[in-house]
Design a protein around this motif. Structure first.
Motif, PDB file in Angstrom:
ATOM      1  N   HIS A 179      13.477 -19.462 -19.471  1.00  0.00           N
ATOM      2  CA  HIS A 179      14.285 -18.890 -18.390  1.00  0.00           C
ATOM      3  C   HIS A 179      13.452 -17.966 -17.507  1.00  0.00           C
ATOM      4  O   HIS A 179      13.606 -17.957 -16.278  1.00  0.00           O
ATOM      5  N   ALA A 180      12.569 -17.189 -18.127  1.00  0.00           N
ATOM      6  CA  ALA A 180      11.711 -16.289 -17.348  1.00  0.00           C
ATOM      7  C   ALA A 180      10.773 -17.089 -16.442  1.00  0.00           C
ATOM      8  O   ALA A 180      10.582 -16.756 -15.267  1.00  0.00           O
ATOM      9  N   LEU A 181      10.213 -18.155 -16.997  1.00  0.00           N
ATOM     10  CA  LEU A 181       9.307 -18.987 -16.195  1.00  0.00           C
ATOM     11  C   LEU A 181      10.070 -19.690 -15.074  1.00  0.00           C
ATOM     12  O   LEU A 181       9.573 -19.796 -13.948  1.00  0.00           O
ATOM     13  N   ASN A 182      11.276 -20.173 -15.360  1.00  0.00           N
ATOM     14  CA  ASN A 182      12.085 -20.808 -14.320  1.00  0.00           C
ATOM     15  C   ASN A 182      12.447 -19.812 -13.223  1.00  0.00           C
ATOM     16  O   ASN A 182      12.424 -20.151 -12.037  1.00  0.00           O
ATOM     17  N   GLY A 183      12.768 -18.599 -13.603  1.00  0.00           N
ATOM     18  CA  GLY A 183      13.085 -17.559 -12.619  1.00  0.00           C
ATOM     19  C   GLY A 183      11.885 -17.247 -11.747  1.00  0.00           C
ATOM     20  O   GLY A 183      12.004 -17.087 -10.522  1.00  0.00           O
ATOM     21  N   ALA A 184      10.730 -17.169 -12.363  1.00  0.00           N
ATOM     22  CA  ALA A 184       9.511 -16.894 -11.597  1.00  0.00           C
ATOM     23  C   ALA A 184       9.216 -18.035 -10.636  1.00  0.00           C
ATOM     24  O   ALA A 184       8.812 -17.808  -9.495  1.00  0.00           O
ATOM     25  N   GLN A 185       9.441 -19.259 -11.073  1.00  0.00           N
ATOM     26  CA  GLN A 185       9.207 -20.420 -10.199  1.00  0.00           C
ATOM     27  C   GLN A 185      10.179 -20.424  -9.027  1.00  0.00           C
ATOM     28  O   GLN A 185       9.809 -20.689  -7.894  1.00  0.00           O
ATOM     29  N   ARG A 186      11.459 -20.104  -9.302  1.00  0.00           N
ATOM     30  CA  ARG A 186      12.446 -20.041  -8.215  1.00  0.00           C
ATOM     31  C   ARG A 186      12.073 -18.966  -7.208  1.00  0.00           C
ATOM     32  O   ARG A 186      12.206 -19.155  -5.996  1.00  0.00           O
ATOM     33  N   GLN A 187      11.599 -17.827  -7.697  1.00  0.00           N
ATOM     34  CA  GLN A 187      11.204 -16.745  -6.795  1.00  0.00           C
ATOM     35  C   GLN A 187       9.997 -17.166  -5.955  1.00  0.00           C
ATOM     36  O   GLN A 187       9.949 -16.907  -4.751  1.00  0.00           O
ATOM     37  N   ALA A 188       9.047 -17.839  -6.561  1.00  0.00           N
ATOM     38  CA  ALA A 188       7.878 -18.318  -5.810  1.00  0.00           C
ATOM     39  C   ALA A 188       8.294 -19.355  -4.771  1.00  0.00           C
ATOM     40  O   ALA A 188       7.809 -19.334  -3.630  1.00  0.00           O
ATOM     41  N   ASP A 189       9.211 -20.255  -5.150  1.00  0.00           N
ATOM     42  CA  ASP A 189       9.699 -21.256  -4.203  1.00  0.00           C
ATOM     43  C   ASP A 189      10.431 -20.605  -3.043  1.00  0.00           C
ATOM     44  O   ASP A 189      10.268 -21.006  -1.884  1.00  0.00           O
ATOM     45  N   ALA A 190      11.246 -19.598  -3.343  1.00  0.00           N
ATOM     46  CA  ALA A 190      11.980 -18.898  -2.289  1.00  0.00           C
ATOM     47  C   ALA A 190      11.022 -18.190  -1.338  1.00  0.00           C
ATOM     48  O   ALA A 190      11.198 -18.223  -0.118  1.00  0.00           O
ATOM     49  N   SER A 191       9.993 -17.571  -1.887  1.00  0.00           N
ATOM     50  CA  SER A 191       9.001 -16.892  -1.042  1.00  0.00           C
ATOM     51  C   SER A 191       8.267 -17.883  -0.153  1.00  0.00           C
ATOM     52  O   SER A 191       8.036 -17.618   1.030  1.00  0.00           O
TER      53      SER A 191
END
Length: 77
Positions: free
Chosen positions: A16-28
Motif C-alpha cells: 500500500h505504501a509503494l502504491n501510494g508513492a506511485q500514485r503521488q509520483a504519477d499525479a506530480s
C-alpha cells in the motif's frame, strides 16, 4: 511496546505504501505535463494574436494608402 505484525499484514502495508508513492509520483508528473501544455497553448495563442495584430497593421496601412490615393485622384484639376 512494539506491535507484532504477521508477515502478510506487513507485506500488505509495504504494498500500500509503494502504491501510494506511485500514485503521488504519477499525479506530480500529470500536473507537470498539464502545466507544460497550458504554457505551450498560451504561447501559441499569443503568437496567433501577434500575427493577427501585425496583419491588421499591414492591412490598415494598405487601406490608408488606398484611401489617400483615391482621394487624390478624385480632386478637380
Amino acid at each position: 511496546m512494539p506491535i507484532e505484525l504477521g508477515s502478510v499484514t506487513a507485506e500488505m502495508m509495504v504494498t500500500h505504501a509503494l502504491n501510494g508513492a506511485q500514485r503521488q509520483a504519477d499525479a506530480s508528473a500529470n500536473i507537470a505535463e498539464q502545466t507544460r501544455l497550458a504554457y505551450l497553448e498560451s504561447k501559441e495563442k499569443i503568437s496567433v494574436r501577434e500575427a493577427q495584430a501585425m496583419q491588421d497593421v499591414r492591412t490598415s496601412g494598405v487601406a490608408r494608402e488606398i484611401v489617400q490615393h483615391r482621394s487624390v485622384q478624385n480632386q478637380p484639376a
